[in-house]
Scaffold this motif. Structure first.
Motif, short mmCIF file in Angstrom:
data_model
loop_
_atom_site.label_atom_id
_atom_site.label_comp_id
_atom_site.label_asym_id
_atom_site.label_seq_id
_atom_site.Cartn_x
_atom_site.Cartn_y
_atom_site.Cartn_z
N LEU A 121 0.82 -1.22 0.00
CA LEU A 121 0.00 0.00 0.00
C LEU A 121 0.84 1.26 0.00
CD1 LEU A 121 -2.77 -1.15 2.47
CD2 LEU A 121 -3.14 -0.27 0.17
N GLN A 122 2.18 1.09 -0.09
CA GLN A 122 3.07 2.26 -0.07
C GLN A 122 4.15 2.08 -1.13
OE1 GLN A 122 2.20 4.72 1.85
NE2 GLN A 122 0.75 3.63 3.18
N THR A 231 1.04 -0.68 5.68
CA THR A 231 2.08 -0.94 4.68
C THR A 231 1.59 -1.87 3.56
OG1 THR A 231 2.82 -2.69 6.19
CG2 THR A 231 4.11 -0.64 6.16
N ASN A 232 0.66 -2.77 3.93
CA ASN A 232 0.31 -3.83 2.96
C ASN A 232 -1.04 -4.45 3.31
OD1 ASN A 232 1.58 -5.04 5.36
ND2 ASN A 232 1.38 -6.96 4.27
N PHE A 233 -1.61 -5.16 2.38
CA PHE A 233 -2.83 -5.91 2.71
C PHE A 233 -2.82 -7.32 2.14
CE2 PHE A 233 -5.44 -3.09 -0.51
CZ PHE A 233 -4.66 -3.54 -1.56
N GLU A 234 -3.62 -8.15 2.75
CA GLU A 234 -3.78 -9.55 2.39
C GLU A 234 -5.08 -10.02 3.02
OE1 GLU A 234 -3.72 -9.96 5.81
OE2 GLU A 234 -2.81 -11.93 5.54
N MET A 235 -5.22 -11.34 3.28
CA MET A 235 -6.54 -11.82 3.69
C MET A 235 -6.59 -12.71 4.93
SD MET A 235 -7.96 -12.55 -0.16
CE MET A 235 -9.39 -13.44 0.42
N GLU A 236 -5.48 -12.86 5.67
CA GLU A 236 -5.50 -13.78 6.83
C GLU A 236 -4.89 -13.26 8.14
OE1 GLU A 236 -3.99 -14.97 3.89
OE2 GLU A 236 -5.81 -15.92 3.13
N THR A 237 -3.91 -12.34 8.05
CA THR A 237 -3.04 -12.08 9.22
C THR A 237 -3.80 -11.70 10.50
OG1 THR A 237 -1.23 -11.53 7.76
CG2 THR A 237 -1.07 -10.69 10.00
N ALA A 259 2.52 -7.55 -5.28
CA ALA A 259 1.81 -6.49 -6.02
C ALA A 259 2.09 -5.16 -5.32
CB ALA A 259 0.31 -6.75 -6.02
N ASN A 260 2.24 -4.09 -6.11
CA ASN A 260 2.28 -2.77 -5.50
C ASN A 260 1.12 -1.97 -6.09
OD1 ASN A 260 2.79 0.08 -5.04
ND2 ASN A 260 4.69 -0.62 -4.10
#
Ligand code: R1P
Ligand code: URA
Length: 285
Positions: A121-122, A231-237, A259-260
């Motif tokens: 995300l940055q 900083t970032n995204f995903e689907m489980e953390t 991916a950015n």
């Protein structure tokens, strides 16, 4: 203590736990998890010996030895609903007696490391980097159903995010294991990870379904409270970190940035980035 009924602690006819299909003796207390079932082999190809291989649905498990250390690798599929199942069933395998159906009086703490892919995300978190999630914020509703305790600072972050997104529920915020960050993720980018309940609109991607909030990606990118930024995204953390706090396990989520979303690029060698991360984790776990 009262026995947990058959409809709640569900065991298969061979005595294994319902979805993971595992018996207590088939797992190590040191566990690597991956989303993609094909990534299990990408980890276990480095093992000296594979002791067991168990498959059910998207949960593929192999337990083996890496340089003499017994390690279990499990695939989870995608999303925090699968992490609810994974963490409850792993916990049951070590902390509930399957004969008496009673919890162990002295619970064991598992060491769990997620090796996953993620979107940045940055601009400062480039393609190909490895990121350790210090905090995770969940935009899914899993924690609407558990008595999760959060610090005041964590609640302030989620309240501010709820307002920034104008959504009808408060997200949740949890930290990862500092001990595992220092042991395994010490040279990776320290990050705050947003866990989204989907890959497309919840991550601001519009193919043909459209987007309710056209500014979503901007809000994620620019959200800040004090020095907290995503900083970032995903689907489980966030599912992992919250279940770990509830059940007393140590979890670290590590992310290969493929991916950015700010520079609009996707990694040309995503498998190579993931392989780097796998080797680092195996050496340090
Ligand atoms: C989406 O492509 C999937 O990739 C990420 C997300 O969290 C989601 O599960 O992780 P994995 O590569 O571990 O599956
Ligand atoms: N996984 C995600 O969830 N999002 C991305 O952009 C890349 C991997």
């Amino acid at each position: 203590m009262t026995a947990i009924p058959a409809s709640e602690l569900i065991l298969n006819p061979n005595g294994s736990i319902y979805h993971l299909n595992l018996l207590p003796e088939q797992i190590s207390d040191t566990i690597i998890t991956v989303g993609d079932p094909d990534r299990v082999g990408a980890v276990s190809k480095y093992f000296d010996e594979i002791e067991c291989h168990v498959v059910k649905r998207e949960f593929i498990t192999q337990t083996g030895y890496y340089k003499g250390k017994r390690i279990t690798v499990i695939s989870t599929g995608m999303g925090t609903d699968n992490i609810d199942i994974l963490m409850n069933e792993l916990d049951a395998l070590v902390n509930i007696d399957f004969v008496s159906r009673e919890p162990n009086p002295e619970p064991i703490s598992l060491k769990i490391v997620r090796i996953g892919t993620s979107g940045s995300l940055q601009e400062t978190v480039p393609l190909g980097s490895l990121l350790a999630s210090h905090y995770a914020v969940g935009l899914d509703t899993l924690m609407q159903f558990y008595p999760l305790e959060q610090s005041q600072a964590e609640q302030e972050i989620t309240k501010a995010l709820q307002e920034a997104l104008s959504i009808g529920f408060q997200p949740y915020c949890v930290n990862g294991s500092l001990h595992l960050i220092n042991q395994i993720g010490y040279d990776m980018i320290p990050g705050n990870t947003l866990t989204c309940p989907g890959f497309y609109a919840p991550q601001g991607r519009a193919l043909r379904g459209g987007l309710l909030n056209q500014q979503l990606l901007d809000v994620y990118q620019n959200f800040s409270l004090g020095d907290f930024r995503f900083t970032n995204f995903e689907m489980e953390t966030a599912g992992y970190y919250s279940m770990a706090r509830l059940l007393g396990h140590e979890v670290l989520s590590l992310n290969a940035i493929v991916a950015n979303r700010i520079t609009k690029e996707f990694a040309k060698d995503a498998d190579g980035v993931i392989d780097d991360l796998i080797v680092k984790v195996l050496e340090r776990i």
